[in-house]
Design an enzyme around this catalytic site. Structure first.
Site, PDB file in Angstrom:
ATOM      1  N   HIS A 104     -10.937  -2.995  -1.430  1.00 53.36           N
ATOM      2  CA  HIS A 104     -11.602  -2.920  -0.516  1.00 53.36           C
ATOM      3  C   HIS A 104     -13.259  -1.521  -1.302  1.00 53.36           C
ATOM      4  O   HIS A 104     -11.586  -0.310  -1.728  1.00 53.36           O
ATOM      5  CB  HIS A 104     -10.712  -2.084   0.483  1.00 53.36           C
ATOM      6  CG  HIS A 104      -9.887  -2.221   1.320  1.00 53.36           C
ATOM      7  ND1 HIS A 104     -10.094  -2.380   2.108  1.00 53.36           N
ATOM      8  CD2 HIS A 104      -8.107  -2.526   1.273  1.00 53.36           C
ATOM      9  CE1 HIS A 104      -9.151  -3.848   2.583  1.00 53.36           C
ATOM     10  NE2 HIS A 104      -8.077  -3.630   2.036  1.00 53.36           N
ATOM     11  N   ARG A 157      -2.367 -12.194   3.877  1.00 50.69           N
ATOM     12  CA  ARG A 157      -3.979 -11.802   3.251  1.00 50.69           C
ATOM     13  C   ARG A 157      -3.713 -12.262   2.306  1.00 50.69           C
ATOM     14  O   ARG A 157      -3.290 -11.779   1.119  1.00 50.69           O
ATOM     15  CB  ARG A 157      -3.803 -10.456   2.810  1.00 50.69           C
ATOM     16  CG  ARG A 157      -3.934 -10.147   4.582  1.00 50.69           C
ATOM     17  CD  ARG A 157      -5.496  -8.812   4.705  1.00 50.69           C
ATOM     18  NE  ARG A 157      -6.289  -9.735   4.716  1.00 50.69           N
ATOM     19  CZ  ARG A 157      -7.818  -9.625   4.166  1.00 50.69           C
ATOM     20  NH1 ARG A 157      -8.058  -8.082   3.826  1.00 50.69           N
ATOM     21  NH2 ARG A 157      -8.985 -10.219   4.268  1.00 50.69           N
ATOM     22  N   HIS A 184      -6.942  -8.717  -2.468  1.00 50.59           N
ATOM     23  CA  HIS A 184      -9.080  -8.075  -2.488  1.00 50.59           C
ATOM     24  C   HIS A 184      -8.716  -6.656  -2.513  1.00 50.59           C
ATOM     25  O   HIS A 184      -7.524  -6.118  -2.811  1.00 50.59           O
ATOM     26  CB  HIS A 184      -8.726  -8.237  -0.856  1.00 50.59           C
ATOM     27  CG  HIS A 184      -8.035  -7.738  -0.406  1.00 50.59           C
ATOM     28  ND1 HIS A 184      -6.925  -8.425   0.620  1.00 50.59           N
ATOM     29  CD2 HIS A 184      -8.028  -6.037   0.959  1.00 50.59           C
ATOM     30  CE1 HIS A 184      -6.313  -7.514   1.315  1.00 50.59           C
ATOM     31  NE2 HIS A 184      -7.138  -6.320   1.732  1.00 50.59           N
ATOM     32  N   TYR A 225       0.685  -1.314   0.250  1.00 49.47           N
ATOM     33  CA  TYR A 225      -0.174   0.039   0.166  1.00 49.47           C
ATOM     34  C   TYR A 225       0.541   1.545  -0.197  1.00 49.47           C
ATOM     35  O   TYR A 225       1.637   0.929   0.519  1.00 49.47           O
ATOM     36  CB  TYR A 225      -0.631  -0.285   1.190  1.00 49.47           C
ATOM     37  CG  TYR A 225      -2.141  -0.989   0.685  1.00 49.47           C
ATOM     38  CD1 TYR A 225      -3.660  -0.248   0.890  1.00 49.47           C
ATOM     39  CD2 TYR A 225      -1.638  -2.182   2.165  1.00 49.47           C
ATOM     40  CE1 TYR A 225      -4.159  -1.934   0.921  1.00 49.47           C
ATOM     41  CE2 TYR A 225      -2.622  -2.934   1.917  1.00 49.47           C
ATOM     42  CZ  TYR A 225      -4.030  -2.902   1.221  1.00 49.47           C
ATOM     43  OH  TYR A 225      -5.158  -3.377   1.305  1.00 49.47           O
ATOM     44  N   TYR A 255       0.075  -9.899   0.679  1.00 45.70           N
ATOM     45  CA  TYR A 255       0.910  -9.291   2.022  1.00 45.70           C
ATOM     46  C   TYR A 255       0.305  -9.744   2.752  1.00 45.70           C
ATOM     47  O   TYR A 255       0.007 -10.760   3.349  1.00 45.70           O
ATOM     48  CB  TYR A 255       0.389  -7.610   1.732  1.00 45.70           C
ATOM     49  CG  TYR A 255      -0.725  -7.400   2.116  1.00 45.70           C
ATOM     50  CD1 TYR A 255      -0.597  -7.699   3.281  1.00 45.70           C
ATOM     51  CD2 TYR A 255      -1.588  -6.692   0.936  1.00 45.70           C
ATOM     52  CE1 TYR A 255      -1.793  -6.773   4.071  1.00 45.70           C
ATOM     53  CE2 TYR A 255      -2.808  -6.317   1.365  1.00 45.70           C
ATOM     54  CZ  TYR A 255      -3.000  -6.194   2.635  1.00 45.70           C
ATOM     55  OH  TYR A 255      -3.946  -5.646   3.560  1.00 45.70           O
TER      56      TYR A 255
END
Length: 244
Positions: free
Chosen positions: A163, A158, A161, A109, A148
């Site tokens: 959000h 995780r 995905h 991110y 990640y």
């Protein structure tokens, strides 16, 4: 003064929505309420819609491969994510503001607290927005995010995905959820996915590959419809629960 209260709207069908406290998802141990919820009457600031945020949306906002404003293109597998926002009767909901955010192709991110050594992409902000059209359809062009690590438990990763945040006619109608990709082996190991009570409800979080959406020599297509309420609702996060 409206009599709608926070206590009326934070929970839904317990067969669909995750509980406030799910021990395997460690953050819920700190976030879950320990006492009964208190109803708080909503005021005009909560009951009015996003307002200027809707009129400020441009077509460029929905292209995450180029909306960083650098003139360059994001690195990774291009994907088109589209679908319809529906009510419990299957009717499309037009003019809904959708916002998305995600990791880049390496699973990183663009955030100062994300310090794992996945490379950053200078041409990728990892956020975008759009409005549903008259048929309730949304569409984003982005790149497939990478998995990640996170520190929920030993060797925790995780699954890939995206959000999603949806705004309706008022600020308190905001719904937040996550979209996953098919055939990911990390689904069975992820506490966030597994916190959703039933397998049927979990499947509503997973997009389908759509060859009719795929563009030749350009981008793979995925279709993911979002149902905002009812027995076929998409699972949404509990108020204040958040996610990684």
């Amino acid at each position: 003064m409206s009599h709608i209260t926070i206590g009326d709207i934070v929970r839904g069908d317990r067969e669909i929505f995750p509980p406030y406290l799910y021990e395997a998802y460690q953050s819920t141990r700190r976030r879950a309420p320990l006492l009964p919820l208190i109803d708080v009457p909503l005021t005009i600031s909560e009951l009015t819609g996003p307002g200027p945020a809707i009129s400020a949306v441009t077509p460029e906002d929905a292209d995450l491969t180029r909306n960083a404003g650098t003139g360059g293109e994001a690195i990774g597998q291009r994907i088109i994510v589209t679908g319809c926002v529906l009510d419990d009767l299957g009717n499309p909901i037009p003019n809904t503001l959708l916002e998305i955010w995600q990791a880049n192709a390496s699973g990183r991110y663009l955030h100062k607290r994300d310090q794992w050594p996945g490379p950053l992409d200078p041409n990728f902000l990892g956020m975008g927005r759009c409005l549903t059209n008259a048929e309730g359809i949304y569409r984003f062009l982005t790149i497939r995010p990478g998995a990640y690590p996170w520190k929920n438990h030993p060797n925790a990763w995780r699954p890939a995905h995206i959000h999603f945040s949806l705004f309706g006619q008022s600020m308190m109608s905001r719904l937040v959820t996550q979209m996953y990709f098919p055939d990911d082996p990390l689904h069975q190991l992820d506490p966030m996915v597994q916190s959703v009570p039933t397998e049927a409800a979990q499947q509503r979080l997973i997009a389908s590959y759509a060859h009719d959406v795929t563009e030749p020599e350009w981008a793979l297509g995925y279709r993911w419809d979002i149902v905002v309420r009812g027995s076929h609702a998409t699972p949404f996060e509990s108020s204040g629960e958040g996610g990684a």
